[in-house]
Each structure stands twice: as structure tokens, then as C-alpha cells.
Design a protein around this motif. Sequence first.
Motif, PDB file in Angstrom:
ATOM      1  N   LYS A  43     -20.221 -23.161   1.651  1.00 46.10           N
ATOM      2  CA  LYS A  43     -20.638 -24.115   0.616  1.00 46.10           C
ATOM      3  C   LYS A  43     -21.952 -24.798   1.026  1.00 46.10           C
ATOM      4  N   MET A  44     -22.030 -25.230   2.302  1.00 38.65           N
ATOM      5  CA  MET A  44     -23.205 -25.980   2.755  1.00 38.65           C
ATOM      6  C   MET A  44     -24.437 -25.095   2.920  1.00 38.65           C
ATOM      7  N   ALA A  45     -24.223 -23.794   3.154  1.00 39.06           N
ATOM      8  CA  ALA A  45     -25.360 -22.878   3.371  1.00 39.06           C
ATOM      9  C   ALA A  45     -26.098 -22.580   2.072  1.00 39.06           C
ATOM     10  N   ALA A  46     -25.446 -22.850   0.931  1.00 39.38           N
ATOM     11  CA  ALA A  46     -25.974 -22.408  -0.369  1.00 39.38           C
ATOM     12  C   ALA A  46     -27.456 -22.744  -0.608  1.00 39.38           C
ATOM     13  N   PRO A  47     -27.935 -23.976  -0.286  1.00 41.97           N
ATOM     14  CA  PRO A  47     -29.356 -24.265  -0.577  1.00 41.97           C
ATOM     15  C   PRO A  47     -30.323 -23.323   0.133  1.00 41.97           C
ATOM     16  N   LYS A  58     -30.897 -15.577   7.347  1.00 43.82           N
ATOM     17  CA  LYS A  58     -29.660 -16.321   7.118  1.00 43.82           C
ATOM     18  C   LYS A  58     -29.701 -17.648   7.882  1.00 43.82           C
ATOM     19  N   PRO A  59     -29.182 -18.712   7.265  1.00 46.22           N
ATOM     20  CA  PRO A  59     -29.295 -20.024   7.929  1.00 46.22           C
ATOM     21  C   PRO A  59     -28.330 -20.201   9.102  1.00 46.22           C
ATOM     22  N   ILE A  60     -28.700 -21.103   9.995  1.00 46.10           N
ATOM     23  CA  ILE A  60     -27.721 -21.694  10.915  1.00 46.10           C
ATOM     24  C   ILE A  60     -27.284 -22.977  10.227  1.00 46.10           C
ATOM     25  N   VAL A  61     -25.985 -23.159  10.082  1.00 44.37           N
ATOM     26  CA  VAL A  61     -25.454 -24.366   9.433  1.00 44.37           C
ATOM     27  C   VAL A  61     -25.020 -25.310  10.547  1.00 44.37           C
TER      28      VAL A  61
END
Length: 353
Positions: free
Chosen positions: A220-224, A261-264
Amino acid sequence: MYGIARAVGAAAADSNRTAFRRTEKKYKLYKAPTKPRQRRKDLIKTDLSNVVDFDLVLKAFNGGGETPPGVFRVQCGFGRPVFCFEDRPGFYFIPGALTVEEQCRWIRESLMDFPQPPNRTNHNVMYGPIHGLFDAVRDGKVLVEAESSDTDSHSRIFVFPEGSEDAGQGDSRNSIAASVLLRKLRWTTLGLQFDWSKRNYDVSFPHNKIPDELCLLAKKMAAPAMPLEEEFRPEAAIVNYFGPSDMLGGHLDDMEADWSKPIVSISLGCKAMFLLGGKSRNDSPIAMFLRSGDIVLMAGQARECYHGVPRIFTDEDNADVSHITSQFSCKEDLCLSEYIRTSRININIRQVN
Ligand SMILES: O=C(O)CCC(=O)C(=O)O
Ligand SMILES: [Fe+2]
């Protein structure tokens, strides 16, 4: 004369340092030498006027005010404000992303569940897998070296024996108090296990999947920071534990295959200073505060940016943890409350492949 030579030498040494190192040095925690009969060391005051405070940015934004120069709000339909820096594309800051209940939940899991085998911790090298560390702290137990039944192997086994709380052997060579071990806990890994000596993920290490609810939160938090229609796949996480004088030096996280891909990265507990540098250690870093419940994402170009945590704030005026300690007020939770009052936890979740 000698004093001047030293000053010149120090200035030369400082100019040889990278911009990242100089900023780290500027913000790290300094304690004044103790005076006679003084029990606690005074902290030397640091000028924090250039540190970006997203708590204030969010308040101003919610009140219809402007964002500071160089900072903008991304329109990404996320449901709460997400901020970026104009000159650090790929870095996202989500202030106050977690509720107080969520913060307490992840602090509890970070201390009670995440360091449980098969997840590895920094203690593995010395003591092997340790089961039930947090319960042992609550019960005042001591970890003791046990006789190995395997006489051929030199492997050492450490356990919390029944009754060890009364043994009074908390710091002999082959025993250590659980409370000391908890204070010395620096990291644990979830999901695919990271091999720090080889600096890669070792799929042959036994591992569990990242807990479902942490996966859901990370997705959910990675979406942006994710392309539309694509979903983040949480495969590994590093949980860092910071005590009052701990820091994390400037580094890159480059062991994952796909840097788009992000690191969250989730912050819990005491407030910290975070430095976001550029692609070279010579680029001046941006300094910002990270508070409990804040989440940052590092994706794309920001994956190539040096970053680190030069200090955390554990003094009562700056730690910003009273909303958490007040939730951990029952007797059962006193150990949690005591720990987090002077500690920070960071959970950073990664897609490896
Ligand atoms: O503690 C933080 O906020 C950053 C942690 C980090 O950069 C890392 O574990 O690679
Ligand atoms: Fe990192």
C-alpha cells in the motif's frame, strides 16, 4: 603556534572529507566531557535550522500554506499528502503515514517476533539462534552457554535456562543478561536473509516469508513510487535498531536487482536525523527529521543516492515518543515502553528480484 598549526591541519582534514562526511560530522551526537561529580554528560547543541521538518511542512500544507522551496506535493491519488524534493527524483516522504496503534503494533513485532529464528540477527555470529529474547528480558533471564552433546563439533549453544534469572551470572565470559542482548540488538532480517559478510541475499539460509500484514502495508505504501498497474513485491526486510548513540553511516543499498522498485522505509520510536545525499559522496546531503510513523520511499534515481542516519534524539524534549509510551503503560508492556523511550527502529522492505 602549535594551536594555529593544529587549526590549519584540522581545516585541511575537513576539506579532504566528502560533503556527506562533513554533514554527518555536523549533525552527529556530541557529548561534552563530564565534569567532576556530574552523572550525565551534557549534549552539545547542534544548529538544526537547516533541517527539513515534514511535520511542519504537513501542518503548513493542511492549513493551506506553501511548501518550502525545493519541496513539492506529488499528485498521486494516495489519500494522504506525499512530498518530494525537486532535485532528488525518486525520493518520497509520507509524513505520519502510520496511526499510533499501527506504530505500537510494529514496535511490538519488531521486538518480540521479528528477531525470532529463522530470522537472523547480529547476535547469530556470537551466540547462534536465540529464541524468545524479549520474553527473557521481561523475565530477567540470562543467556548461558550449554554443554554441547556433539563432542566432535565445536559449535557453541546458548540457551535461557529455567531459573537463570536468579543465577547472578549476567556478565561472566559464557553468559550474558537478556537485557544486555536486547540493548546490543542492531539488526534482524525478514524474508530472504541477507548475508552481510558476502553482501548478498543467500536463498540457502532458512527463512520465513515476510508476515502478510507487513507485506500488505508495504504494498500500500509503495504505491506512490510504483508504475500504474504494477504491484510492489516485498521479499526481504532489514530491521535496524538504534540505541541513543548509534548512527548509520552514508551508504547505498545496491544488492537488489531492480532499482526502479522502491525501498519502503518505516520509522518507529525516537526521532532521527536522515541525510539524503546525491549520487556522489561529494554532493551536499539534504537533512531531514524522521519521526515515528513516517515512511520514506527510495526508488529509481534515489536508489543511487547516498543516505544515512547520523543521530537519533533520545532526550525528552526531542524524542517525540510520548504518544507511544503512553500506549505501553500496562505492566506487561513496561519493557516495550522502556526500550522505545530511548531507541529507534527502522523497518526497510525490499523487492529483491
Ligand atoms: O534507518 C533509516 O531510516 C535508514 C535505514 C537504511 O538506510 C538501511 O537500512 O539501508
Ligand atoms: Fe539504506
